[in-house]
Design an enzyme around this catalytic site. Structure first.
Site, PDB file in Angstrom:
ATOM      1  CG  ASP A  74      95.978  81.841  36.894  1.00 52.79           C
ATOM      2  OD1 ASP A  74      96.163  80.610  36.973  1.00 52.79           O
ATOM      3  OD2 ASP A  74      96.839  82.631  36.481  1.00 52.79           O
ATOM      4  CE  LYS A 133      75.006  77.521  19.159  1.00 57.82           C
ATOM      5  NZ  LYS A 133      76.363  77.044  18.837  1.00 57.82           N
ATOM      6  CE  LYS A 192      79.777  75.166  21.491  1.00 54.31           C
ATOM      7  NZ  LYS A 192      80.135  73.808  21.233  1.00 54.31           N
ATOM      8  CG  ASP A 223      62.320  95.659  25.490  1.00 53.82           C
ATOM      9  OD1 ASP A 223      62.030  95.343  24.327  1.00 53.82           O
ATOM     10  OD2 ASP A 223      61.469  95.854  26.384  1.00 53.82           O
ATOM     11  CG  HIS A 226      78.663  77.539  15.820  1.00 54.77           C
ATOM     12  ND1 HIS A 226      79.453  77.506  16.950  1.00 54.77           N
ATOM     13  CD2 HIS A 226      78.038  76.335  15.765  1.00 54.77           C
ATOM     14  CE1 HIS A 226      79.320  76.337  17.546  1.00 54.77           C
ATOM     15  NE2 HIS A 226      78.467  75.611  16.855  1.00 54.77           N
ATOM     16  CG  HIS A 231      76.799  71.728  22.347  1.00 57.83           C
ATOM     17  ND1 HIS A 231      76.365  73.051  22.316  1.00 57.83           N
ATOM     18  CD2 HIS A 231      77.024  71.379  21.058  1.00 57.83           C
ATOM     19  CE1 HIS A 231      76.331  73.466  21.056  1.00 57.83           C
ATOM     20  NE2 HIS A 231      76.729  72.484  20.271  1.00 57.83           N
TER      21      HIS A 231
END
Length: 398
Positions: free
Chosen positions: A368, A136, A363, A141, A134, A361
């Site tokens: 603080d 990404k 996350k 380089d 899941h 979508h």
């Protein structure tokens, strides 16, 4: 993310084992650039790939070969034609197959790809198939890395909801600095594992590849990695997220991306071997040390007992806890699984807002204004207990 460097201890600075298995903390010396949606991520990926001279390694859950995501596919193809070693890993559920046209184009150009855990005849009926790729990630380089929640799919296309009226809300980070090598290492480990060779041979191949990588030329990324002034404000991005159509209707461009230099950051992983709970523990530590405010933006929010307890205890200490969650549910079960959790949290004094303009979508979380994380990890059982995930955490006051 905050605006001035801090040398004092910050929430969640100790992050658990690194990909090498050693205990790691947030290291200084990173450039972090926050990118909103594919509208900002895809051009950034293309710029980096067009500058590549040695290797491009990309992992994604969904690669939809259509719309704006084609910009990335075309950049990978161009790079491979220049002699760059281009590797792609997609998940067997999110991307069951590469379209025939692009499979042919990639093969002709020299792009190599693998499908992680392809689906068998029984699909997801077997629990062993629930362990998905899941995360990404992209490394170019060994100098520039990308980590976030954004799949390679047009911002207004959705595999479950169809064509969206406004771009989905999602984020990624472009990263330069020490953690990029950790990102490359974890991607290398998975790549060699997918080659279906014995572990001894995997070690030999990896050693040879490491030697080749050290001797290979790298691209000139100086233009991309110019010193960031952080001129875009959080208010600019909040305004754009609240009114995503305004840019089109008024002819204005997106707010400039938010970025910082010299940031403290670390890579957090979740897998089913040595990093089973690293990301959850980082969240729990940051929430447990919060004193003023916790903001969590999460697409699939069904937290377990420990996270629920940490959030309710934070409110009892006087911490303001605000959640921005999905307002457009993809299915009946998802909606009804979340309702009982919401009721308990609302009763504890936690604010819950559902995102209405489009699909959410993202996350991300901020505690603080001195601890933040961006990545692929949903706060639900699939992400926290089964999937391979990756987040970048920063503990700077920026």
């Amino acid at each position: 993310m905050s605006t001035a460097a801090s040398s004092s201890p910050t929430p969640g600075t100790s992050t658990g084992p690194s990909p090498s298995g050693k205990r790691s903390t947030a290291d200084a010396g990173h450039q972090l650039l926050l990118l909103q949606g594919g509208a900002e991520l895809f051009p950034a990926l293309v710029d980096a790939m067009d500058a590549a001279r040695s290797v491009i390694h990309l992992e994604t859950y969904i690669f939809e070969f259509a719309g704006s995501a084609l910009l990335v596919a075309e950049a990978m193809e161009r790079a491979a034609r220049r002699g760059v070693n281009v590797r792609l890993v997609v998940d067997g559920v999110g991307t069951p197959r590469i379209p025939a046209e692009w499979a042919k184009r990639f093969a002709t150009a020299g792009v190599r790809w693998r499908v992680y855990a392809p689906m068998g005849r029984l699909g997801l009926l077997l629990p062993s198939t629930w362990r998905r790729l899941h995360r990404k990630l992209c490394v170019v380089d060994g100098i520039i890395g990308f980590c976030g929640g954004i799949n390679l799919i047009d911002d207004q296309d959705d595999v479950a909801l169809g064509r969206l009226k406004a771009p989905r809300l999602d984020f990624s980070l472009r990263v330069a600095g020490p953690l990029v090598s950790e990102m490359a290492d974890t991607m290398e480990q998975l790549w060699w594992r997918l080659q279906a060779v014995r572990k001894a041979r995997q070690r030999e191949f990896k050693a040879a590849w490491d030697a080749l990588r050290e001797a290979s030329p790298i691209g000139d990324f100086s233009r991309l990695l110019q010193v960031l002034d952080g001129s875009a404000s959080h208010a600019d991005h909040a305004e754009h997220a609240e009114h995503p159509d305004d840019a089109e209707s008024t002819g204005t461009t997106l707010a400039p991306p938010l970025g910082v230099d010299g940031a403290r950051a670390t890579l957090l992983l979740r897998d089913n071997v040595t990093h089973r709970h690293d990301i959850e523990r980082a969240y729990l530590k940051a929430i447990g040390e919060a004193r003023r405010e916790i903001v969590i933006v999460n697409a699939y929010f069904i937290p377990g007992r420990r996270l629920r307890k940490a959030l309710t205890m934070a409110t009892s200490r006087g911490v303001a806890v605000r959640l921005l969650l999905q307002g457009k549910y993809e299915n009946f079960l998802q909606y009804h699984a979340a309702r009982p959790v919401y009721q308990a949290l609302l009763k504890a004094g936690i604010e819950i807002h559902e995102y209405a303009p489009s699909s959410l979508h993202a996350k991300v979380a901020v505690v603080d204004q001195r601890w933040a994380t961006v990545g692929s990890t949903n706060l639900d059982p699939l992400s926290l207990l089964l999937a391979r995930e990756a987040n970048v955490m920063t503990s700077d006051r920026r």
